[in-house]
Write a protein that holds these residues in place. Sequence first.
Motif, short mmCIF file in Angstrom:
data_model
loop_
_atom_site.label_atom_id
_atom_site.label_comp_id
_atom_site.label_asym_id
_atom_site.label_seq_id
_atom_site.Cartn_x
_atom_site.Cartn_y
_atom_site.Cartn_z
N GLN A 320 76.15 138.00 20.18
CA GLN A 320 77.13 139.09 20.22
C GLN A 320 76.55 140.39 19.66
N LEU A 321 75.73 140.31 18.64
CA LEU A 321 75.11 141.52 18.09
C LEU A 321 74.21 142.19 19.11
N LEU A 322 73.44 141.39 19.85
CA LEU A 322 72.55 141.95 20.85
C LEU A 322 73.32 142.57 22.00
N GLN A 323 74.53 142.10 22.24
CA GLN A 323 75.38 142.66 23.29
C GLN A 323 76.15 143.89 22.83
N THR A 324 76.18 144.11 21.52
CA THR A 324 77.03 145.17 20.95
C THR A 324 76.19 146.05 20.03
N PRO A 325 75.44 147.02 20.58
CA PRO A 325 74.54 147.85 19.78
C PRO A 325 75.21 148.57 18.61
N ALA A 326 76.47 149.00 18.79
CA ALA A 326 77.16 149.72 17.72
C ALA A 326 77.37 148.82 16.51
N GLU A 362 83.47 137.23 13.27
CA GLU A 362 83.70 137.64 14.65
C GLU A 362 82.77 136.89 15.60
N GLY A 363 81.54 136.64 15.16
CA GLY A 363 80.62 135.87 16.00
C GLY A 363 81.11 134.45 16.21
N ILE A 364 81.64 133.84 15.16
CA ILE A 364 82.18 132.48 15.27
C ILE A 364 83.45 132.48 16.13
N ARG A 365 84.24 133.55 16.05
CA ARG A 365 85.44 133.62 16.91
C ARG A 365 85.03 133.62 18.38
N MET A 366 83.96 134.34 18.70
CA MET A 366 83.53 134.42 20.09
C MET A 366 82.84 133.14 20.56
N GLY A 367 82.17 132.44 19.64
CA GLY A 367 81.46 131.22 20.01
C GLY A 367 81.62 130.15 18.96
N PRO A 368 82.82 129.57 18.80
CA PRO A 368 83.05 128.59 17.74
C PRO A 368 82.20 127.34 17.92
N PRO A 369 81.47 126.92 16.88
CA PRO A 369 80.64 125.71 16.98
C PRO A 369 81.45 124.48 17.38
N ALA A 370 82.66 124.37 16.86
CA ALA A 370 83.52 123.23 17.20
C ALA A 370 84.54 123.67 18.24
N SER A 371 84.06 123.97 19.44
CA SER A 371 84.96 124.53 20.46
C SER A 371 85.96 123.50 20.97
N ILE A 372 85.60 122.21 20.85
CA ILE A 372 86.46 121.12 21.30
C ILE A 372 87.05 120.42 20.08
N ALA A 373 88.35 120.29 20.04
CA ALA A 373 89.02 119.71 18.88
C ALA A 373 89.08 118.20 18.98
N THR A 396 93.62 141.08 20.05
CA THR A 396 93.48 142.24 20.92
C THR A 396 92.05 142.29 21.43
N GLN A 397 91.88 142.63 22.71
CA GLN A 397 90.54 142.64 23.31
C GLN A 397 89.76 141.38 22.90
N PRO A 398 90.25 140.21 23.24
CA PRO A 398 89.68 138.96 22.74
C PRO A 398 88.25 138.68 23.16
N ASP A 399 87.81 139.30 24.27
CA ASP A 399 86.44 139.07 24.73
C ASP A 399 85.47 140.14 24.26
N SER A 400 85.93 141.02 23.36
CA SER A 400 85.07 142.05 22.80
C SER A 400 84.68 141.69 21.37
N PHE A 401 83.44 141.99 21.02
CA PHE A 401 82.90 141.71 19.68
C PHE A 401 83.22 142.89 18.78
N VAL A 402 84.22 142.73 17.92
CA VAL A 402 84.69 143.81 17.05
C VAL A 402 84.83 143.25 15.63
N PRO A 403 83.75 143.23 14.85
CA PRO A 403 83.82 142.67 13.49
C PRO A 403 84.85 143.35 12.61
N GLU A 404 85.16 144.62 12.90
CA GLU A 404 86.11 145.35 12.08
C GLU A 404 87.49 144.71 12.04
N ARG A 405 87.78 143.84 12.99
CA ARG A 405 89.10 143.18 12.99
C ARG A 405 89.27 142.30 11.75
#
Length: 485
Positions: A320-326, A362-373, A396-405
């Motif tokens: 996600q960091l590499l996809q989100t330069p800001a 935020e990175g874990i939200r986008m790619g949770p290691p335990a995606s299957i419960a 909000t904007q669930p597919d965007s990487f926004v650590p500020e949330r």
Amino acid sequence: MFQLLGQLFGHALMLFTGIALIVILKVLYNIYLHPLRYYPGPKLWAATRLTWTHAMQSGTYHRKLHELHTKYGPVVRIAPDELSYINPEAWKDIYGNRNIPKNAVWAGQEEQNHPISIVSTNEETHLRNRRALTGAFTEHAISEHASVLEDLVGLMITRFKEQEASGQGKAVVDLVDWTNFLTFDVSGLLSYGESFSSVDNGRAHPWVEISCSFGKGIALMASINFFSPLNKVLKYAMPKAVMEKMEYHKQIAHEKFLQRFDAEESGGKGKQDYVGSIVAYNKDKGEVKIPKEEIEANMTLLIFAGSETTSTALAAILTQLLQTPAALKKLEDEVRGAFESEEDIHIASVSKLPYVDAVIQEGIRMGPPASIALPRVTTFISVNQYPAFRSPMNFTQPDSFVPERFLPGSPFPSDRLDAFEPFLMGRHKCIGQKLAMTIMRLTLARLIFVFDMEAAETVPDFGEQNTYIFWEKKPLKVKLKASAA
């Protein structure tokens, strides 16, 4: 002769017809008469668990669930006897409820025929093993491990510097591989008292290489166990290569455990690693609460649970960091502004950086290691992290990487942060949460402080990969260049 053949054919036809009728009646019952019939969801998933099984075995289960929740809402019927939830309240209702037991079907006969461990479906056994292992995951224990963790992360950075020097100021590395090397080495040290030397050698120990196959094996067994009594036959359909790798894992785990246990028994260790914690617990209780066989079962589990999940989290964060330069620039500013030299970055100091923690979350939200419960049982019910964390009903904007949330003054104040429980909730919450956060903070800070990073090739969304209990991670090729800071 022909008369006999005719009779046999007639009996076979009657048997086939009878089986077909039973199947049809069962499907009709599941769709129209089952107690869960009023819950929303596709009829094909409600009719038979075969649809669920296909999604699980294809590696697309997490994406299918996301699609279903997007279409049908916060509660979806995903099998004749299973419901999936993504609303935040479900975490406490399901995982915080002592009257809802852990699902035993996934474990099937394995738990009956093998020593039990911290993941046991038996609550008393789980609690006993959890208490015995707690000593290895306290703040004090992590402080005791600090030099080991810092040395391994430092060694990885050194290997990157060497590649950069040989590449005339630039290096291209696969951060999926290297984070696997790192976390498996850490897990080896804490499980068996010795590293696998993957970071030092710059290549995977065979154990690292089998992790994805190991996850596929678990997923396959979990699926097979739903089809009793056919599971007794179907389990022999497990691919030979997967079985061989699982057997290899058990063999090495057994050998390394015996070495570590013998060292503890002879008084040669005494540290708060996993084995040491359990042995100390037994001594403190004045009796063998956790027998040798259970200690070994725990080590066989923790070598993967303590490494694969953390490496996956790091891979998701870096993707996600590499996809989100800001966001990457903001992280660089925080880390490089907080330290004057690489040597200043250690476990205690890096825990005080709020944006580092926000990036991790935020990175874990986008790619949770335990995606299957792992479902709980009234019927089967669960909160599946991937659809819950990617749902517009929660973020909000669930597919965007926004650590500020995850920071004060969030740009998305309506976000349901209580939906974010990446380490689970309740009595089965991940015991290694503090250790995992420590490793991720330290690794990110050291990497960001020393290098400027740039993707060496197109970086897709982390969720586009397949998952079989563990993620089937694709390479993450990154250009590294020494930071001018």
